[in-house]
Design an enzyme around this catalytic site. Sequence first.
Site, PDB file in Angstrom:
ATOM      1  NE  ARG A  93      -3.492   2.507   2.522  1.00 11.03           N
ATOM      2  CZ  ARG A  93      -4.503   2.735   3.354  1.00 11.03           C
ATOM      3  NH1 ARG A  93      -4.875   1.809   4.206  1.00 11.03           N
ATOM      4  NH2 ARG A  93      -5.159   3.884   3.323  1.00 11.03           N
ATOM      5  CG  ASN A 147     -11.068  -1.230  -0.946  1.00 13.11           C
ATOM      6  OD1 ASN A 147     -12.029  -1.079  -1.693  1.00 13.11           O
ATOM      7  ND2 ASN A 147     -10.982  -0.674   0.249  1.00 13.11           N
ATOM      8  CB  CYS A 169     -17.982   0.351  -0.450  1.00 15.74           C
ATOM      9  SG  CYS A 169     -17.083   1.797   0.121  1.00 15.74           S
ATOM     10  CG  ASP A 170     -16.421   1.256   5.209  1.00 10.00           C
ATOM     11  OD1 ASP A 170     -15.987   1.804   4.182  1.00 10.00           O
ATOM     12  OD2 ASP A 170     -15.739   1.136   6.233  1.00 10.00           O
ATOM     13  CG  HIS A 200     -13.972   4.065  -2.934  1.00 10.38           C
ATOM     14  ND1 HIS A 200     -12.731   3.645  -2.533  1.00 10.38           N
ATOM     15  CD2 HIS A 200     -14.836   3.613  -1.985  1.00 10.38           C
ATOM     16  CE1 HIS A 200     -12.825   2.962  -1.400  1.00 10.38           C
ATOM     17  NE2 HIS A 200     -14.104   2.928  -1.056  1.00 10.38           N
ATOM     18  CE1 TYR A 264     -11.171   6.472  -0.961  1.00 12.52           C
ATOM     19  CE2 TYR A 264     -13.329   6.213   0.025  1.00 12.52           C
ATOM     20  CZ  TYR A 264     -11.973   5.940   0.020  1.00 12.52           C
ATOM     21  OH  TYR A 264     -11.424   5.149   0.991  1.00 12.52           O
ATOM     22  NE  ARG A 284      -5.674   6.438   6.631  1.00 14.87           N
ATOM     23  CZ  ARG A 284      -5.894   6.581   7.931  1.00 14.87           C
ATOM     24  NH1 ARG A 284      -5.276   7.512   8.627  1.00 14.87           N
ATOM     25  NH2 ARG A 284      -6.757   5.806   8.549  1.00 14.87           N
TER      26      ARG A 284
HETATM   27  P1  NAD Z   1      -4.468  -5.755   6.746  1.00 11.00           P
HETATM   28  O1  NAD Z   1      -3.229  -5.788   5.913  1.00 11.00           O
HETATM   29  O2  NAD Z   1      -4.375  -5.457   8.179  1.00 11.00           O
HETATM   30  O3  NAD Z   1      -5.198  -7.160   6.609  1.00 11.00           O
HETATM   31  C1  NAD Z   1      -5.323  -7.877   5.456  1.00 11.00           C
HETATM   32  C2  NAD Z   1      -5.006  -9.343   5.696  1.00 11.00           C
HETATM   33  O4  NAD Z   1      -5.182 -10.024   4.442  1.00 11.00           O
HETATM   34  C3  NAD Z   1      -3.560  -9.608   6.145  1.00 11.00           C
HETATM   35  O5  NAD Z   1      -3.542 -10.336   7.335  1.00 11.00           O
HETATM   36  C4  NAD Z   1      -2.975 -10.416   4.992  1.00 11.00           C
HETATM   37  O6  NAD Z   1      -2.028 -11.376   5.390  1.00 11.00           O
HETATM   38  C5  NAD Z   1      -4.217 -11.042   4.384  1.00 11.00           C
HETATM   39  N1  NAD Z   1      -4.031 -11.519   3.018  1.00 11.00           N
HETATM   40  C6  NAD Z   1      -3.359 -10.932   2.018  1.00 11.00           C
HETATM   41  N2  NAD Z   1      -3.413 -11.682   0.923  1.00 11.00           N
HETATM   42  C7  NAD Z   1      -4.137 -12.784   1.223  1.00 11.00           C
HETATM   43  C8  NAD Z   1      -4.525 -13.937   0.486  1.00 11.00           C
HETATM   44  N3  NAD Z   1      -4.163 -14.099  -0.789  1.00 11.00           N
HETATM   45  N4  NAD Z   1      -5.265 -14.881   1.107  1.00 11.00           N
HETATM   46  C9  NAD Z   1      -5.617 -14.717   2.395  1.00 11.00           C
HETATM   47  N5  NAD Z   1      -5.277 -13.651   3.147  1.00 11.00           N
HETATM   48  C10 NAD Z   1      -4.541 -12.681   2.562  1.00 11.00           C
HETATM   49  O7  NAD Z   1      -5.436  -4.716   6.012  1.00 11.00           O
HETATM   50  P2  NAD Z   1      -6.648  -3.811   6.553  1.00 11.00           P
HETATM   51  O8  NAD Z   1      -6.236  -2.399   6.551  1.00 11.00           O
HETATM   52  O9  NAD Z   1      -7.174  -4.387   7.792  1.00 11.00           O
HETATM   53  O10 NAD Z   1      -7.703  -3.960   5.390  1.00 11.00           O
HETATM   54  C11 NAD Z   1      -8.189  -5.184   4.924  1.00 11.00           C
HETATM   55  C12 NAD Z   1      -8.985  -5.012   3.660  1.00 11.00           C
HETATM   56  O11 NAD Z   1     -10.262  -4.469   3.926  1.00 11.00           O
HETATM   57  C13 NAD Z   1      -8.357  -4.080   2.628  1.00 11.00           C
HETATM   58  O12 NAD Z   1      -8.588  -4.603   1.342  1.00 11.00           O
HETATM   59  C14 NAD Z   1      -9.115  -2.800   2.819  1.00 11.00           C
HETATM   60  O13 NAD Z   1      -9.021  -1.975   1.701  1.00 11.00           O
HETATM   61  C15 NAD Z   1     -10.490  -3.378   3.024  1.00 11.00           C
HETATM   62  N6  NAD Z   1     -11.500  -2.475   3.583  1.00 11.00           N
HETATM   63  C16 NAD Z   1     -12.577  -2.245   2.810  1.00 11.00           C
HETATM   64  C17 NAD Z   1     -13.588  -1.451   3.252  1.00 11.00           C
HETATM   65  C18 NAD Z   1     -14.739  -1.202   2.317  1.00 11.00           C
HETATM   66  O14 NAD Z   1     -15.507  -0.326   2.542  1.00 11.00           O
HETATM   67  N7  NAD Z   1     -14.903  -1.898   1.207  1.00 11.00           N
HETATM   68  C19 NAD Z   1     -13.510  -0.880   4.524  1.00 11.00           C
HETATM   69  C20 NAD Z   1     -12.391  -1.127   5.322  1.00 11.00           C
HETATM   70  C21 NAD Z   1     -11.393  -1.955   4.833  1.00 11.00           C
HETATM   71  C1  G6P Z   2     -13.133   3.726   3.761  1.00  6.94           C
HETATM   72  C2  G6P Z   2     -13.373   3.015   2.485  1.00  6.94           C
HETATM   73  C3  G6P Z   2     -12.635   1.721   2.448  1.00  6.94           C
HETATM   74  C4  G6P Z   2     -11.178   1.925   2.740  1.00  6.94           C
HETATM   75  C5  G6P Z   2     -10.997   2.635   4.041  1.00  6.94           C
HETATM   76  C6  G6P Z   2      -9.526   3.002   4.163  1.00  6.94           C
HETATM   77  O1  G6P Z   2     -13.784   3.109   4.823  1.00  6.94           O
HETATM   78  O2  G6P Z   2     -14.711   2.773   2.200  1.00  6.94           O
HETATM   79  O3  G6P Z   2     -12.817   1.134   1.196  1.00  6.94           O
HETATM   80  O4  G6P Z   2     -10.497   0.694   2.785  1.00  6.94           O
HETATM   81  O5  G6P Z   2     -11.752   3.812   4.057  1.00  6.94           O
HETATM   82  O6  G6P Z   2      -9.260   3.376   5.424  1.00  6.94           O
HETATM   83  P1  G6P Z   2      -7.796   3.525   5.986  1.00  6.94           P
HETATM   84  O7  G6P Z   2      -8.076   3.933   7.374  1.00  6.94           O
HETATM   85  O8  G6P Z   2      -7.146   2.159   5.868  1.00  6.94           O
HETATM   86  O9  G6P Z   2      -7.109   4.560   5.170  1.00  6.94           O
HETATM   87 MN    MN Z   3     -14.778   1.371   0.338  1.00  8.56          MN
END
Ligand code: NAD
Ligand code: G6P
Ligand code: MN
Length: 448
Positions: A93, A147, A169-170, A200, A264, A284
């Site tokens: 990232r 994501n 998405c949240d 987004h 976004y 970030r």
């Molecule tokens: P993080 O790095 O703390 O956690 C991600 C985990 O995924 C790690 O433990 C990693 O080892 C694991 N991982 C990576 N590749 C993998 C694979 N091929 N198989 C199984 N596990 C695997 O990240 P985070 O900041 O906690 O975020 C997690 C995800 O959630 C991100 O994609 C983030 O963008 C997403 N997210 C989405 C929303 C949304 O609104 N859509 C909101 C919050 C977070």
């Molecule tokens: C929002 C978005 C997520 C994104 C997150 C990133 O909640 O909807 O898609 O992953 O923000 O937050 P962060 O705290 O990791 O920058």
């Molecule tokens: Mn999102």
Amino acid sequence: MKKFSVAIAGGGSTFTPGIVLMLLDNLDKFPLRKIKFYDNDEERQDTIARACEVILREKAPEIEFLATTDPEEAFTDIDFVMAHIRVGKYAMRELDEKIPLKHGVVGQETCGPGGIAYGMRSIGPVIEILDYMEKYSPEAWMLNYSNPAAIVAEATRKLRPNSKILNICDMPVGIEDHMAKIAGLNSRKEMSVSYYGLNHFGWWKSITDKEGNDLMPKIKEHVRKHGYNADIGPNQHVEASWNDTFVKARDVFAVDPDTLPNTYLKYYLFQDYVVEHSDKEYTRANEVMDGREKFVFGECRKIIENQSTEGCKLEVDDHASYIVDLARAIAYNTHERMLLIVENNGSIENFDKTAMVEIPCIVGSNGPEPLRIGTIPQFQKGLMEQQVSVEKLVVEGWIERSYQKLWQAITLSKTVPSASVAKAILDDLLEANKEFWPEIKRPEVENV
Ligand code: NAD
Ligand code: G6P
Ligand code: MN
């Protein structure tokens, strides 16, 4: 009442403990018999899992729990997979953000070239998890919020058109919490919204209360002065950088005061401002590694050491309860109205039928039924056509292993000023992502 079995893919995520606490808080609405964690990083997951084991032992010892890196074990006997993986973790990232910035371009997790690089990493592993789920629990549903959700959704639409995956998405619900506060309501659930766009990348076109009273004028009045800034108490988006994003919505709103924008959009409409206000050395990703990651893993280590949650500062991720609403909608056929990322298929009349759009859907046991949006204005249509083409070109680029298409995708991103800058960024991203992207075919004749 039937009890459900849930697998959390990305067990090692910083969001996992908050989600487990949230699930435990909602057992009356969504009863569980089993929670399984799956991750491909055993060590990272282990810290979160051993802490969650203590949490479960204290709060719900009847729920069976296991954490594994073995797909068969993880995905057998599952009703729902909640997926939040981050392929390449924070180290990648950081590069997604810093490489474009080095070229004077927005460096963001899901927007612009950084989002494209992340998409190229996510497509394969998300599909792999979907395939495991279908192999070991063919009736299960995958609720994906890994994501970049827009690109992942387009990839699964194309490559697994019949799979039971819902992308969500949240951010809209997060903004709606602010809107509800601004409108003087207790909860976003007291509002009924119409929203359209890409993930987004969208706009609210109407917001009413349950009696049908228009809330847009009051919310717009606030956004005109303060953006979405409103004191809603503890939530996911509290740090200074998020606060800036909520305030900047004021300027984004000024560009089209007929609608209310997703935060976004600042990355696409005020890209110069964003670059000027970015620290090329500390983005970030650094903020999250120094903040959320240290905090969550630190708290988990304390729980493991004490074998107790006493004094623990981890909080219920209440805002993530939209995931429970989604699971419930499918499990109990609740027909809840929710924003999901689904194939347009005519809902937005004057827009590509095959685009994955974020729109209100009625969700029941058979999945989502998208609601009709009708025609959208020229401004939004123009922006969305450009952005959806970026997303589609990335997925085509991944499938065809095509350098040319990836170059086109980056060139077409509104965040990027020219094809030459796009090429320079792509070459750096290719080098940095060697371990994660499929092998990309370079054009036979280098023409720039
Ligand atoms: P993080 O790095 O703390 O956690 C991600 C985990 O995924 C790690 O433990 C990693 O080892 C694991 N991982 C990576 N590749 C993998 C694979 N091929 N198989 C199984 N596990 C695997 O990240 P985070 O900041 O906690 O975020 C997690 C995800 O959630 C991100 O994609 C983030 O963008 C997403 N997210 C989405 C929303 C949304 O609104 N859509 C909101 C919050 C977070
Ligand atoms: C929002 C978005 C997520 C994104 C997150 C990133 O909640 O909807 O898609 O992953 O923000 O937050 P962060 O705290 O990791 O920058
Ligand atoms: Mn999102």
